[in-house]
Design a protein around this motif. Structure first.
Motif, short mmCIF file in Angstrom:
data_model
loop_
_atom_site.label_atom_id
_atom_site.label_comp_id
_atom_site.label_asym_id
_atom_site.label_seq_id
_atom_site.Cartn_x
_atom_site.Cartn_y
_atom_site.Cartn_z
N ILE A 84 -56.16 2.68 30.54
CA ILE A 84 -55.63 1.49 31.23
C ILE A 84 -54.14 1.69 31.46
N ASP A 85 -53.69 1.51 32.70
CA ASP A 85 -52.27 1.66 33.02
C ASP A 85 -51.42 0.78 32.11
N GLY A 86 -50.36 1.36 31.56
CA GLY A 86 -49.40 0.60 30.78
C GLY A 86 -49.81 0.32 29.35
N VAL A 87 -50.92 0.90 28.89
CA VAL A 87 -51.40 0.63 27.52
C VAL A 87 -51.20 1.86 26.66
N GLU A 88 -50.60 1.64 25.47
CA GLU A 88 -50.37 2.71 24.50
C GLU A 88 -51.07 2.35 23.20
N TRP A 89 -51.69 3.35 22.57
CA TRP A 89 -52.41 3.15 21.31
C TRP A 89 -51.66 3.85 20.18
N THR A 90 -51.37 3.11 19.09
CA THR A 90 -50.72 3.69 17.92
C THR A 90 -51.50 3.32 16.66
N VAL A 91 -51.56 4.25 15.71
CA VAL A 91 -52.24 4.02 14.44
C VAL A 91 -51.21 3.58 13.41
N ASP A 92 -51.45 2.43 12.79
CA ASP A 92 -50.52 1.87 11.81
C ASP A 92 -50.91 2.21 10.38
N GLN A 93 -52.19 2.30 10.11
CA GLN A 93 -52.69 2.62 8.77
C GLN A 93 -54.00 3.36 8.90
N ASP A 94 -54.19 4.37 8.06
CA ASP A 94 -55.43 5.15 8.11
C ASP A 94 -55.85 5.50 6.69
N LEU A 95 -56.63 4.63 6.07
CA LEU A 95 -57.15 4.87 4.72
C LEU A 95 -58.46 5.64 4.85
N PRO A 96 -58.56 6.82 4.24
CA PRO A 96 -59.73 7.67 4.49
C PRO A 96 -61.00 7.15 3.82
N PRO A 97 -62.14 7.38 4.45
CA PRO A 97 -63.42 7.09 3.80
C PRO A 97 -63.72 8.15 2.75
N MET A 98 -64.79 7.95 2.01
CA MET A 98 -65.21 8.92 0.99
C MET A 98 -66.68 9.22 1.14
N ALA A 99 -67.03 10.50 0.98
CA ALA A 99 -68.42 10.93 0.92
C ALA A 99 -68.56 11.93 -0.21
N CYS A 100 -69.48 11.68 -1.12
CA CYS A 100 -69.74 12.65 -2.18
C CYS A 100 -70.37 13.89 -1.56
N ASP A 101 -69.77 15.05 -1.81
CA ASP A 101 -70.24 16.28 -1.17
C ASP A 101 -71.06 17.16 -2.11
N ASP A 102 -71.49 16.60 -3.24
CA ASP A 102 -72.25 17.38 -4.22
C ASP A 102 -73.39 16.50 -4.74
N GLU A 103 -74.59 16.75 -4.25
CA GLU A 103 -75.74 15.93 -4.65
C GLU A 103 -76.00 16.03 -6.14
N GLY A 104 -75.74 17.20 -6.73
CA GLY A 104 -75.95 17.37 -8.16
C GLY A 104 -75.06 16.46 -8.98
N PHE A 105 -73.80 16.32 -8.57
CA PHE A 105 -72.88 15.43 -9.28
C PHE A 105 -73.30 13.97 -9.10
N ALA A 106 -73.69 13.60 -7.90
CA ALA A 106 -74.15 12.23 -7.66
C ALA A 106 -75.37 11.91 -8.51
N ASP A 107 -76.28 12.88 -8.62
CA ASP A 107 -77.48 12.67 -9.44
C ASP A 107 -77.13 12.58 -10.92
N ALA A 108 -76.15 13.39 -11.36
CA ALA A 108 -75.73 13.33 -12.76
C ALA A 108 -75.09 11.98 -13.08
N ALA A 109 -74.31 11.46 -12.15
CA ALA A 109 -73.71 10.14 -12.35
C ALA A 109 -74.78 9.07 -12.40
N LEU A 110 -75.77 9.18 -11.53
CA LEU A 110 -76.87 8.20 -11.54
C LEU A 110 -77.67 8.28 -12.83
N ALA A 111 -77.89 9.49 -13.33
CA ALA A 111 -78.62 9.65 -14.59
C ALA A 111 -77.84 9.02 -15.74
N ALA A 112 -76.51 9.20 -15.75
CA ALA A 112 -75.69 8.57 -16.79
C ALA A 112 -75.75 7.06 -16.68
N ALA A 113 -75.75 6.55 -15.45
CA ALA A 113 -75.85 5.11 -15.26
C ALA A 113 -77.20 4.58 -15.72
#
Length: 391
Positions: free
Chosen positions: A290-319
Protein backbone atom coordinates in the motif's frame (compact mmCIF):
# COMPACT_ATOMS: atom_id res chain seq x y z
CA UNK A 1 16.22 -35.59 51.88
CA UNK A 2 12.79 -34.78 50.49
CA UNK A 3 10.85 -31.59 50.90
CA UNK A 4 7.60 -31.81 52.79
CA UNK A 5 4.43 -29.78 52.32
CA UNK A 6 5.45 -27.34 55.03
CA UNK A 7 8.78 -26.55 53.34
CA UNK A 8 7.10 -25.86 50.00
CA UNK A 9 4.58 -23.54 51.65
CA UNK A 10 7.15 -21.72 53.77
CA UNK A 11 9.61 -21.12 50.93
CA UNK A 12 6.83 -19.94 48.62
CA UNK A 13 5.54 -17.57 51.29
CA UNK A 14 9.04 -16.19 51.86
CA UNK A 15 9.65 -15.51 48.17
CA UNK A 16 6.19 -14.09 47.50
CA UNK A 17 6.37 -11.66 50.44
CA UNK A 18 9.37 -9.86 48.87
CA UNK A 19 8.41 -7.04 46.46
CA UNK A 20 10.03 -7.57 43.05
CA UNK A 21 8.01 -5.66 40.47
CA UNK A 22 10.27 -2.58 40.28
CA UNK A 23 13.50 -3.99 41.70
CA UNK A 24 14.30 -7.71 41.84
CA UNK A 25 17.38 -7.30 44.03
CA UNK A 26 15.88 -8.37 47.35
CA UNK A 27 14.15 -11.39 45.81
CA UNK A 28 17.40 -12.38 44.09
CA UNK A 29 19.21 -12.01 47.43
CA UNK A 30 16.74 -14.42 49.03
CA UNK A 31 17.13 -17.00 46.27
CA UNK A 32 20.91 -16.76 46.32
CA UNK A 33 21.25 -16.94 50.12
CA UNK A 34 18.92 -19.95 50.32
CA UNK A 35 20.89 -21.85 47.68
CA UNK A 36 24.17 -21.11 49.44
CA UNK A 37 22.77 -22.21 52.81
CA UNK A 38 20.83 -25.28 51.68
CA UNK A 39 23.03 -26.76 48.93
CA UNK A 40 26.68 -27.39 48.18
CA UNK A 41 26.22 -26.17 44.58
CA UNK A 42 28.33 -23.59 42.80
CA UNK A 43 26.14 -20.49 43.03
CA UNK A 44 26.70 -17.36 40.93
CA UNK A 45 24.91 -14.01 40.68
CA UNK A 46 25.65 -12.18 37.46
CA UNK A 47 25.74 -8.43 36.88
CA UNK A 48 22.17 -8.48 35.61
CA UNK A 49 20.81 -10.05 38.80
CA UNK A 50 20.27 -13.59 37.47
CA UNK A 51 20.95 -16.39 39.97
CA UNK A 52 22.46 -19.61 38.60
CA UNK A 53 23.53 -22.72 40.54
CA UNK A 54 25.17 -25.92 39.26
CA UNK A 55 26.03 -29.35 40.61
CA UNK A 56 26.94 -32.70 39.11
CA UNK A 57 28.55 -33.49 35.79
CA UNK A 58 27.47 -34.56 32.31
CA UNK A 59 24.52 -33.53 30.17
CA UNK A 60 22.95 -30.48 31.76
CA UNK A 61 19.30 -30.22 32.78
CA UNK A 62 18.15 -26.83 34.06
CA UNK A 63 15.21 -25.97 36.30
CA UNK A 64 14.35 -22.44 35.16
CA UNK A 65 12.21 -19.69 36.61
CA UNK A 66 12.13 -15.94 37.25
CA UNK A 67 11.83 -13.89 40.42
CA UNK A 68 10.31 -10.69 39.04
CA UNK A 69 6.56 -10.05 39.02
CA UNK A 70 4.13 -7.55 37.54
CA UNK A 71 2.88 -4.60 39.61
CA UNK A 72 0.77 -5.72 42.58
CA UNK A 73 -2.84 -4.78 43.12
CA UNK A 74 -3.34 -2.58 46.19
CA UNK A 75 -5.05 -5.45 48.00
CA UNK A 76 -1.88 -7.55 47.66
CA UNK A 77 0.29 -5.15 49.70
CA UNK A 78 0.75 -4.84 53.49
CA UNK A 79 2.82 -2.59 55.77
CA UNK A 80 6.01 -3.69 57.53
CA UNK A 81 4.25 -4.44 60.80
CA UNK A 82 1.80 -6.80 59.16
CA UNK A 83 -1.11 -4.34 58.92
CA UNK A 84 -2.90 -3.58 55.67
CA UNK A 85 -2.43 0.20 55.80
CA UNK A 86 -0.44 0.26 52.56
CA UNK A 87 -2.94 -1.98 50.84
CA UNK A 88 -5.90 0.19 51.85
CA UNK A 89 -4.05 3.34 50.84
CA UNK A 90 -3.31 1.92 47.40
CA UNK A 91 -6.93 0.94 46.91
CA UNK A 92 -8.10 4.40 48.03
CA UNK A 93 -5.52 6.24 45.91
CA UNK A 94 -3.57 7.64 48.86
CA UNK A 95 -0.14 6.20 48.06
CA UNK A 96 2.86 8.50 47.64
CA UNK A 97 3.66 8.64 43.92
CA UNK A 98 7.39 8.21 44.61
CA UNK A 99 7.14 4.89 46.40
CA UNK A 100 4.02 3.38 44.88
CA UNK A 101 1.93 0.69 46.60
CA UNK A 102 4.99 -1.50 47.23
CA UNK A 103 7.73 0.85 48.32
CA UNK A 104 10.67 0.10 50.59
CA UNK A 105 8.56 -0.12 53.77
CA UNK A 106 5.99 -2.66 52.62
CA UNK A 107 5.71 -6.33 51.79
CA UNK A 108 3.42 -8.37 49.58
CA UNK A 109 0.53 -10.01 51.36
CA UNK A 110 0.53 -13.84 51.34
CA UNK A 111 -2.54 -15.70 52.57
CA UNK A 112 -3.33 -19.40 52.80
CA UNK A 113 -6.89 -20.62 52.54
CA UNK A 114 -8.80 -23.51 50.99
CA UNK A 115 -5.62 -25.32 49.95
CA UNK A 116 -4.20 -22.34 48.05
CA UNK A 117 -1.69 -19.54 48.57
CA UNK A 118 -2.89 -16.09 47.53
CA UNK A 119 -0.64 -13.14 46.62
CA UNK A 120 1.25 -11.42 43.82
CA UNK A 121 3.67 -13.92 42.31
CA UNK A 122 2.20 -17.07 43.85
CA UNK A 123 1.22 -18.40 40.42
CA UNK A 124 3.59 -16.36 38.22
CA UNK A 125 5.89 -17.78 39.35
CA UNK A 126 7.45 -17.82 42.78
CA UNK A 127 5.51 -20.92 43.80
CA UNK A 128 7.02 -23.03 41.05
CA UNK A 129 10.37 -21.32 41.69
CA UNK A 130 10.25 -22.52 45.30
CA UNK A 131 9.41 -26.05 44.12
CA UNK A 132 12.37 -25.94 41.74
CA UNK A 133 14.75 -24.73 44.46
CA UNK A 134 13.74 -27.58 46.75
CA UNK A 135 13.97 -30.12 43.93
CA UNK A 136 17.41 -28.80 43.01
CA UNK A 137 18.51 -29.36 46.61
CA UNK A 138 16.98 -32.82 46.96
CA UNK A 139 17.56 -34.50 43.58
CA UNK A 140 20.28 -37.07 42.97
CA UNK A 141 21.07 -35.82 39.48
CA UNK A 142 21.85 -38.19 36.63
CA UNK A 143 23.98 -35.48 34.98
CA UNK A 144 24.70 -31.83 35.63
CA UNK A 145 21.74 -30.19 37.35
CA UNK A 146 21.36 -26.44 36.88
CA UNK A 147 19.04 -24.03 38.63
CA UNK A 148 18.42 -20.62 37.07
CA UNK A 149 16.21 -17.77 38.23
CA UNK A 150 16.13 -14.86 35.83
CA UNK A 151 15.24 -11.21 36.21
CA UNK A 152 13.10 -9.23 33.78
CA UNK A 153 10.92 -12.01 32.39
CA UNK A 154 7.93 -9.69 32.62
CA UNK A 155 9.89 -7.11 30.59
CA UNK A 156 10.43 -9.27 27.54
CA UNK A 157 12.89 -11.79 28.95
CA UNK A 158 15.75 -9.34 29.42
CA UNK A 159 17.40 -11.47 32.12
CA UNK A 160 17.26 -14.70 30.14
CA UNK A 161 18.59 -12.98 27.04
CA UNK A 162 21.48 -11.45 28.99
CA UNK A 163 22.32 -14.80 30.60
CA UNK A 164 22.28 -16.52 27.21
CA UNK A 165 24.57 -13.83 25.82
CA UNK A 166 26.92 -14.54 28.74
CA UNK A 167 27.02 -18.26 27.93
CA UNK A 168 24.26 -19.83 30.02
CA UNK A 169 23.24 -22.61 27.64
CA UNK A 170 21.96 -25.82 29.30
CA UNK A 171 21.34 -28.84 27.10
CA UNK A 172 17.81 -29.31 28.43
CA UNK A 173 15.47 -27.20 30.53
CA UNK A 174 12.19 -27.36 32.36
CA UNK A 175 10.74 -23.85 32.58
CA UNK A 176 8.36 -23.58 35.51
CA UNK A 177 5.62 -21.48 33.95
CA UNK A 178 2.05 -22.67 34.23
CA UNK A 179 0.90 -26.02 32.84
CA UNK A 180 -1.63 -27.10 35.48
CA UNK A 181 -5.24 -27.89 34.51
CA UNK A 182 -4.57 -27.44 30.81
CA UNK A 183 -5.86 -30.85 29.69
CA UNK A 184 -7.98 -31.73 32.72
CA UNK A 185 -8.87 -30.77 36.26
CA UNK A 186 -6.43 -31.24 39.14
CA UNK A 187 -3.48 -32.30 37.00
CA UNK A 188 -0.17 -30.82 35.94
CA UNK A 189 0.55 -31.30 32.26
CA UNK A 190 3.71 -30.89 30.16
CA UNK A 191 3.88 -28.10 27.55
CA UNK A 192 5.82 -29.13 24.43
CA UNK A 193 5.23 -25.91 22.48
CA UNK A 194 4.03 -22.39 23.08
CA UNK A 195 3.22 -19.32 21.05
CA UNK A 196 5.36 -16.22 20.79
CA UNK A 197 4.30 -12.63 20.25
CA UNK A 198 5.22 -10.22 17.50
CA UNK A 199 3.94 -6.71 18.05
CA UNK A 200 4.03 -4.46 14.96
CA UNK A 201 3.16 -0.93 13.94
CA UNK A 202 1.85 0.05 10.54
CA UNK A 203 2.57 3.72 9.83
CA UNK A 204 0.59 5.34 7.03
CA UNK A 205 1.85 8.67 5.71
CA UNK A 206 -0.13 11.12 3.59
CA UNK A 207 -0.42 14.81 2.83
CA UNK A 208 -2.45 17.21 4.94
CA UNK A 209 -5.15 19.40 3.36
CA UNK A 210 -8.25 21.29 4.43
CA UNK A 211 -11.20 18.95 4.81
CA UNK A 212 -13.24 21.13 2.47
CA UNK A 213 -10.78 20.21 -0.30
CA UNK A 214 -9.91 16.57 0.44
CA UNK A 215 -8.69 15.96 -3.10
CA UNK A 216 -5.76 18.32 -2.39
CA UNK A 217 -4.26 15.89 0.12
CA UNK A 218 -3.50 12.20 0.58
CA UNK A 219 -5.57 10.74 3.41
CA UNK A 220 -3.34 8.70 5.74
CA UNK A 221 -6.36 7.16 7.47
CA UNK A 222 -7.61 5.77 4.16
CA UNK A 223 -4.19 4.27 3.50
CA UNK A 224 -4.14 2.80 7.00
CA UNK A 225 -7.59 1.28 6.40
CA UNK A 226 -6.32 -0.30 3.18
CA UNK A 227 -3.43 -1.78 5.16
CA UNK A 228 -5.88 -3.12 7.76
CA UNK A 229 -7.77 -4.86 4.96
CA UNK A 230 -4.52 -6.56 3.96
CA UNK A 231 -4.03 -7.75 7.56
CA UNK A 232 -7.58 -9.09 7.69
CA UNK A 233 -6.96 -11.18 4.57
CA UNK A 234 -3.77 -12.78 5.93
CA UNK A 235 -3.83 -16.28 7.40
CA UNK A 236 -2.84 -16.64 11.04
CA UNK A 237 0.22 -18.88 11.53
CA UNK A 238 -0.26 -22.56 12.32
CA UNK A 239 2.11 -25.39 13.25
CA UNK A 240 2.23 -28.91 14.68
CA UNK A 241 4.78 -29.92 17.35
CA UNK A 242 5.07 -33.56 18.50
CA UNK A 243 1.55 -34.16 17.30
CA UNK A 244 0.13 -31.10 19.08
CA UNK A 245 -1.38 -28.26 17.03
CA UNK A 246 -0.28 -24.71 17.82
CA UNK A 247 -2.65 -22.11 16.38
CA UNK A 248 -1.49 -18.51 16.16
CA UNK A 249 -3.57 -15.38 15.80
CA UNK A 250 -3.43 -12.02 14.08
CA UNK A 251 -5.45 -8.99 15.11
CA UNK A 252 -5.44 -5.19 14.83
CA UNK A 253 -5.64 -3.78 18.36
CA UNK A 254 -5.18 0.00 18.04
CA UNK A 255 -5.52 2.77 15.46
CA UNK A 256 -4.57 6.42 15.87
CA UNK A 257 -4.66 9.18 13.28
CA UNK A 258 -5.74 12.71 12.50
CA UNK A 259 -5.17 16.05 14.21
CA UNK A 260 -8.44 17.97 13.82
CA UNK A 261 -11.98 17.53 12.51
CA UNK A 262 -11.35 19.77 9.50
CA UNK A 263 -7.90 18.51 8.44
CA UNK A 264 -7.17 15.63 6.06
CA UNK A 265 -4.83 13.47 8.20
CA UNK A 266 -1.20 13.18 7.16
CA UNK A 267 -0.33 10.34 9.55
CA UNK A 268 -2.07 7.29 10.99
CA UNK A 269 -0.66 4.36 12.97
CA UNK A 270 -2.08 0.88 13.45
CA UNK A 271 -0.97 -1.64 16.09
CA UNK A 272 -1.01 -5.34 15.14
CA UNK A 273 -0.75 -8.17 17.66
CA UNK A 274 0.43 -11.47 16.18
CA UNK A 275 0.75 -14.64 18.25
CA UNK A 276 3.45 -16.56 16.44
CA UNK A 277 4.04 -20.30 16.28
CA UNK A 278 7.23 -22.33 15.81
CA UNK A 279 8.56 -21.91 12.29
CA UNK A 280 5.69 -19.83 10.91
CA UNK A 281 4.88 -16.11 10.67
CA UNK A 282 2.09 -14.14 9.05
CA UNK A 283 3.20 -12.29 5.88
CA UNK A 284 2.79 -8.85 7.39
CA UNK A 285 5.32 -7.36 4.99
CA UNK A 286 2.47 -7.44 2.46
CA UNK A 287 1.06 -4.23 3.98
CA UNK A 288 3.93 -2.30 2.39
CA UNK A 289 2.29 -2.90 -1.00
CA UNK A 290 0.00 0.00 0.00
CA UNK A 291 1.44 3.38 -1.00
CA UNK A 292 2.73 5.34 1.98
CA UNK A 293 2.56 2.43 4.46
CA UNK A 294 5.59 1.26 6.45
CA UNK A 295 5.73 -1.83 8.69
CA UNK A 296 7.97 -1.96 11.77
CA UNK A 297 8.37 -4.68 14.42
CA UNK A 298 8.27 -3.37 17.99
CA UNK A 299 8.54 -6.63 19.94
CA UNK A 300 9.28 -10.20 18.92
CA UNK A 301 9.06 -12.79 21.69
CA UNK A 302 9.99 -16.18 20.21
CA UNK A 303 7.74 -19.24 20.35
CA UNK A 304 9.01 -22.55 21.71
CA UNK A 305 8.93 -26.07 20.29
CA UNK A 306 10.45 -29.06 22.05
CA UNK A 307 12.82 -30.61 19.51
CA UNK A 308 13.45 -33.89 21.35
CA UNK A 309 10.55 -36.32 21.67
CA UNK A 310 12.54 -38.44 24.12
CA UNK A 311 12.92 -35.53 26.53
CA UNK A 312 9.24 -34.61 26.21
CA UNK A 313 8.30 -38.22 26.96
CA UNK A 314 10.66 -38.32 29.95
CA UNK A 315 9.07 -35.17 31.33
CA UNK A 316 5.61 -36.65 30.83
CA UNK A 317 6.66 -39.86 32.58
CA UNK A 318 7.95 -37.84 35.54
CA UNK A 319 4.68 -35.93 35.63
CA UNK A 320 2.66 -39.16 35.51
CA UNK A 321 4.71 -40.67 38.35
CA UNK A 322 4.09 -37.60 40.51
CA UNK A 323 0.28 -37.50 40.49
CA UNK A 324 -2.82 -39.66 40.42
CA UNK A 325 -4.19 -37.98 37.30
CA UNK A 326 -3.03 -38.80 33.78
CA UNK A 327 -1.16 -35.75 32.47
CA UNK A 328 -0.88 -34.94 28.78
CA UNK A 329 1.49 -33.15 26.45
CA UNK A 330 -0.14 -29.82 25.61
CA UNK A 331 0.56 -26.41 24.07
CA UNK A 332 0.49 -23.02 25.77
CA UNK A 333 -0.83 -19.71 24.40
CA UNK A 334 1.69 -17.48 26.20
CA UNK A 335 5.35 -16.69 25.54
CA UNK A 336 7.89 -17.61 28.24
CA UNK A 337 11.66 -17.60 28.71
CA UNK A 338 11.60 -21.07 27.13
CA UNK A 339 11.34 -19.28 23.78
CA UNK A 340 14.67 -17.51 24.29
CA UNK A 341 16.35 -20.67 25.54
CA UNK A 342 15.03 -22.76 22.66
CA UNK A 343 16.19 -20.12 20.18
CA UNK A 344 19.67 -20.46 21.71
CA UNK A 345 19.68 -24.25 21.29
CA UNK A 346 18.30 -25.54 24.59
CA UNK A 347 15.69 -28.29 24.36
CA UNK A 348 12.76 -27.15 26.53
CA UNK A 349 9.47 -28.14 28.03
CA UNK A 350 7.29 -26.01 30.28
CA UNK A 351 5.82 -27.43 33.48
CA UNK A 352 4.54 -25.45 36.43
CA UNK A 353 1.83 -24.96 39.02
CA UNK A 354 -0.01 -21.94 37.59
CA UNK A 355 -3.42 -22.51 36.06
CA UNK A 356 -5.03 -20.63 33.15
CA UNK A 357 -6.35 -17.25 34.25
CA UNK A 358 -4.39 -16.98 37.53
CA UNK A 359 -1.37 -14.87 36.55
CA UNK A 360 -1.40 -11.06 36.82
CA UNK A 361 -4.78 -10.89 38.60
CA UNK A 362 -5.83 -9.18 41.82
CA UNK A 363 -6.86 -12.60 43.17
CA UNK A 364 -3.72 -14.46 41.99
CA UNK A 365 -3.25 -17.78 43.76
CA UNK A 366 -1.68 -21.20 43.41
CA UNK A 367 -2.73 -24.66 44.51
CA UNK A 368 -0.52 -26.07 47.27
CA UNK A 369 -1.13 -29.57 45.89
CA UNK A 370 0.10 -28.39 42.48
CA UNK A 371 3.27 -27.01 44.07
CA UNK A 372 3.89 -30.41 45.65
CA UNK A 373 3.37 -32.10 42.30
CA UNK A 374 5.82 -29.76 40.61
CA UNK A 375 8.45 -30.45 43.25
CA UNK A 376 8.08 -34.19 42.61
CA UNK A 377 8.13 -33.76 38.82
CA UNK A 378 11.29 -31.66 38.89
CA UNK A 379 13.07 -33.95 41.35
CA UNK A 380 12.06 -37.12 39.49
CA UNK A 381 13.10 -35.81 36.08
CA UNK A 382 16.43 -34.53 37.42
CA UNK A 383 17.12 -37.95 38.91
CA UNK A 384 16.05 -40.09 35.96
CA UNK A 385 16.82 -38.18 32.77
CA UNK A 386 20.26 -38.43 31.24
CA UNK A 387 21.36 -38.21 27.66
CA UNK A 388 24.68 -37.99 25.91
CA UNK A 389 25.96 -34.73 24.51
CA UNK A 390 23.45 -33.09 22.20
CA UNK A 391 24.35 -33.21 18.51
Amino acid sequence: MSANRTEVIELTRRLVSIPSHDDETAAGDAVESWLRAETDAEVTRDRHGNVVARRGEGTSLALVGHHDVVDPDGSQVVGPAGDDTAGRAAVEGEVDDESGPAGPDVEYLVEERDGRLYGRGTADMKGSLAAAMLAFRDADPAGELVFASFVGEERGGVGARAAIDDGVAPDYAVVGEGSTNYAGEDQTDVVVAHRGRRGSTLTASGTAAHASEPEAGENAVYRACDAVDVVRDLDAPDATVLGERVQGSLVVTEIDGGSAWNVVPERCTVTVDERTVPGERARLEAVESIDGVEWTVDQDLPPMACDDEGFADAALAAAAASQAATPEQVTKPHATDAGWLAEAGTTCVVCGAAEPGEAHTASESVSIDALGRCYEIYRTLATTFQRGSKP
